[in-house]
Structure formats: C-alpha cells, structure tokens
Design an enzyme around this catalytic site. Structure first.
Site, mmCIF file in Angstrom:
data_model
loop_
_atom_site.group_PDB
_atom_site.id
_atom_site.type_symbol
_atom_site.label_atom_id
_atom_site.label_comp_id
_atom_site.label_asym_id
_atom_site.label_seq_id
_atom_site.Cartn_x
_atom_site.Cartn_y
_atom_site.Cartn_z
ATOM 1 C CG HIS A 26 11.723 31.045 -6.673
ATOM 2 N ND1 HIS A 26 12.994 31.191 -6.170
ATOM 3 C CD2 HIS A 26 11.237 29.915 -6.102
ATOM 4 C CE1 HIS A 26 13.276 30.190 -5.345
ATOM 5 N NE2 HIS A 26 12.222 29.407 -5.292
ATOM 6 C CG ASP A 124 15.209 34.059 -6.017
ATOM 7 O OD1 ASP A 124 16.417 34.329 -5.886
ATOM 8 O OD2 ASP A 124 14.776 33.297 -6.916
ATOM 9 C CG HIS A 371 3.927 19.880 -6.818
ATOM 10 N ND1 HIS A 371 2.798 20.557 -7.242
ATOM 11 C CD2 HIS A 371 4.946 20.757 -6.941
ATOM 12 C CE1 HIS A 371 3.148 21.776 -7.611
ATOM 13 N NE2 HIS A 371 4.438 21.928 -7.436
#
Length: 482
Positions: A26, A124, A371
């Site tokens: 983030h 966030d 990933h």
C-alpha cells in the site's frame, strides 16, 4: 491542474494527510499519490505510515530515502510488541497497527491545521476507522484503494452478497458475477472469504468491507483502459461513495543501490533483448522449501536466462515477509545443492529484495513470474512485460484471473490437486510466454495497455483529470472557495 496553488509557499498550501497501514504494497502507491498531489496539484502532503514493527524493513528504508522534496513521510510508533501474539494473522496485525495510530493521526493533523488549511484525510482500506479524525476536523475523508477495481467491487457488494448467501463461499458452485468484472470462482476468492462465515476472521473482513462505504469518496489505483468496468454498479446507489480511477500509480523514483543491485543492470545489459525471465514474489510473498526447490529445478529445465529475487522459505504462510525483510538475509543455503553454481552463467540469484522497476524497464527482460500483487502487475504492464501468474495470498488469485482472462497479459501456472506447482508445469508456462510465436499476442496486448495506461496519466488523460477534479474539490472546501 491545481490552479496557481503551486506559487504558494509550501507552508501556506492546503494540506493533505495520508494514512497508510503497515503494508508495503500500500505504501508504494501512497508515496506516488502524495508526490503527485504536491508536484501536479499544488498541495502539501504528509504521509503517515502506521508501522507494525519497531525496526524499519529494508523496503521501507529504500522508499524513505527516495521520497521527493515536498512530501513528508513519517513512520508512526508501532504498537507494543506484546499487544498481539506473534502468531496473529497478518490482517489482524495490520488492523491493530492502524487502529493504534489514530491518536497520532489526530495530533499531527491538528498541528498541521494550525498552520495551513487542511484539505483532506486519505486512508487505505485498513485504516478507514481514522475517518473520525476527518469528521472532527471538518474535512473530507477519502479512501485510496491500492488494489484493482475488481476487489473494490467485491468489497462494496460484500454486505449484500453476505446477506443473500446460504452456506459457505468455498462451497459455491456458481461464480460471483460483479458488474464489469470477470466471474470470480470460489477458489479465486481472498482467503478471508474461504473460512467459516461464523469465524472472527470473516467477521473482520466483512466489517472492513462495510467500512469501505463510510468514506466521502474512493480513489482506486487503476484506469479505465485496464478495467473498463471501473465504477459499474455504484452509480446512483446513495449508500456507496463515488469511485474515481486515478491510476496506475507506481513508484518509479530511483531507489538506494546496494552491492547486489549494482551488478544487476550491467548483467542485464549483456543479455539479448527479451531473453531474461524475471522472478519475484513481491515484498511479502514466500514459498515453502519444497516449492522453492521445484521452482529452481524448473528454471534449470527452461534453460532461460533469469534474475530471481529469492526469499528464505516459510513453511507456515505464503505471506511470511509481509511486514518486510531485514538486512542480512543473504544465506542461500536453502536452494538445491549446486544450483547457484550450475546456473552462474545464465542466471542471477538476489536475496530478498531488488530494484524491481529498473529490472522490468530493461529491454532484456521478456517475462515476469509474479505473485500478481497489484503494484507488481501495474509495473509489468507499464513496462510492456507479459506475466506468468503465480498468486500466493490476499486478492492475488482474483488479480491473476483478471490479468489472464480480461486483460490478456498473463498465463496462470496451474497447481495439482494438492496445491503444488510442479517443475514441468512451471517450465511449460514460462516457455509459452517466452516463445516468440506463442507469446506474440500477449506481448502485443501488453504493449497496447502500456501505451494506454501511460496516456491516462498525462495532463489530459482520464486518470489525471479524475484526480484533478477531486483535488479541486478539496482545495475549494479547505479555502472556502466556491
């Protein structure tokens, strides 16, 4: 954009406070958002990082060293080490750190508001509870959603999905169909939705989803070219905040260089164009010892050149490095005996961390084994590099599905019935993407998306204009303009 605010001294500019939970994935786009608020929109920005550990990770230290003038980055004190058991899940630790940071956010915001107009608080998905500080100070609270629209759409629709579901998500035979998104099959859902719905883990995730609707607006790190359906299903729904696509925001400033990093680019310079496979599982991802060995043997099978950012295996979790890696994790004794020596002519093995954006930008890189964390996916697209998708945790299986099925820029590695990826499967998918003929359509598609995504961020691009509209609104309310 930003009117004539850029001419104001920094101390007098309307100030935006950004709060990021202790997730490096983030913090990276948050840093880029803060940079753009200052550079493009004439605002001042203070970025607060709700640390979960006392010692900064190598990744945090590198990012902090490259923060530009005008952006203040502050690591908030971590909660006491004994506040949670060391075995507490990653999301629980992140939520705890974010909640513990609220009083610091309040103090810092009040202090800033005493010297310059406060324009907004940006949080966030984990730190939405800090919204109360914005309410107290009379400023809007926006969420910056650092994952794709597909996950945000799931978040916003989860309360109604939950209310209408009988049984468990993991047993669903029909996929979840959200407006403008590819169908989401049960096995692709985040782990928090695959546990029992009566569990605390699920309750926490559902609570976080409900919190997402408690903000005044949402910025999402995507663009309409990447996800044409962004915002679908929210227009005219009064309980849902407006959604603004402002991405793709990635961190491209030069990072600190250590001994390993300084040898990567010169090595890449010597390799043929598009010939190198780059492998990295992000700042948090870890493989088991057995899976690490299988991947190493797969690389030998392909006979491809490679750069592999490898972390110490973790038998317990796929997110073993979530809160960052420490200096000194350079022992590669966990790799198959003789692997480093056998591949010394064709590959580089880098322990724990690497300058990913610089590597992906290099012309010799032809494929990215990833990933599918959203930052890595965006960096790959912005550099025109097709992907081999190997998702590990969180929403990464959803990202992989979207990148393969909708965007057409990735091929997923398929696990066997036990969830294990065989060397034959890994090698086969890498060869498919690297193959000149078979990989051609993917390379063409990712090049097109690269150009469109870059265009969205130019002065008159859709994402830049969306952010400008939001910042103009913030500025007007903070200065009393109409």
């Amino acid at each position: 954009m930003g009117g004539d605010q850029g001419a104001l001294p920094a101390s007098a500019r309307p100030h935006v406070v950004l709060l990021c939970s202790p997730c490096m994935g983030h913090l990276i786009p948050f840093a880029e958002l803060a940079r753009r608020l200052v550079a493009d929109h004439g605002l001042a920005a203070t970025l607060l990082f709700a640390a979960a550990t006392d010692t900064p990770s190598e990744q945090y230290a590198s990012l902090a060293a490259s923060i530009p003038d005008g952006v203040s980055l502050v690591a908030l004190p971590a909660p006491p080490a004994d506040a949670l058991p060391p075995t507490a899940p990653v999301r629980e630790r992140a939520v705890h750190a974010a909640m513990s940071s609220v009083r610091h956010v309040r103090e810092i915001s009040q202090s800033l508001a005493s010297t310059a107009p406060l324009a907004a608080l940006v949080v966030d998905m984990v730190s939405v509870p800090a919204r109360d500080v914005a309410t107290e100070l009379g400023v809007p609270c926006y969420m910056f959603f650092t994952s794709p629209w597909m996950l945000l759409s799931l978040f916003l629709h989860l309360p109604e999905l939950d209310a209408g579901l009988v049984g468990e998500y993991r047993d669903a035979t029909e996929p979840i169909r959200l407006p403008g998104c590819v169908p989401i099959h049960a096995h692709e859902l985040p782990g928090a939705l695959l546990v029992d719905r009566s569990s605390e883990s699920y309750a926490g995730f559902l609570s976080m989803a409900k919190d997402a609707a408690r903000v005044d607006g949402i910025l999402v790190n995507t663009s309409r070219d990447l996800e044409p359906g962004v915002g679908d299903g929210t227009d005219g729904v009064t309980k849902l905040p407006a959604v603004h696509a402002v991405g793709p925001l990635v961190w491209t400033r030069p990072a600190g260089v250590n001994r390993d990093h300084s040898r990567v680019i010169p090595w890449l310079d010597q390799q043929p164009r598009g010939s190198v496979v780059f492998l990295s599982f992000g700042s948090g991802g870890t493989l088991t010892s057995r899976q690490t060995t299988e991947l190493a043997l797969a690389l030998e099978m392909t006979r491809c050149r490679f750069v592999w950012v490898v972390k110490r295996p973790d038998e317990a979790t796929a997110s073993g490095a979530f809160f960052g890696t420490r200096q000194g994790e350079e022992d590669l004794g966990f790799l198959p005996r003789g692997f480093v020596e056998r591949t010394s002519g064709v590959g580089l093995v880098l322990p724990s961390w690497a300058p990913q954006t610089a590597i992906l930008a290099h012309a010799s890189v032809g494929c990215f084994v990833t990933h599918c964390g959203w930052n890595s996916s965006l960096e790959s697209i912005l550099n025109g590099v097709p992907m081999v998708a190997w998702p590990l945790y969180a929403e990464q299986k959803m990202n992989a599905a979207m990148l393969e099925v909708q965007a057409g820029v990735a091929v997923r590695v398929r696990a066997d019935a036990g969830g294990f990826f065989s060397r034959e499967e890994i090698a086969s998918v890498i060869r498919r993407v690297m193959d000149e003929e078979e990989g051609a359509s993917m390379r063409k598609r990712v090049s097109e998306l690269r150009d469109k995504a870059g265009q969205a961020l130019t002065k008159d691009g859709s994402s830049a204009l969306a952010l400008a509209q939001v910042t103009d609104r913030w500025r007007s309310s903070s200065t009393g303009e109409k």
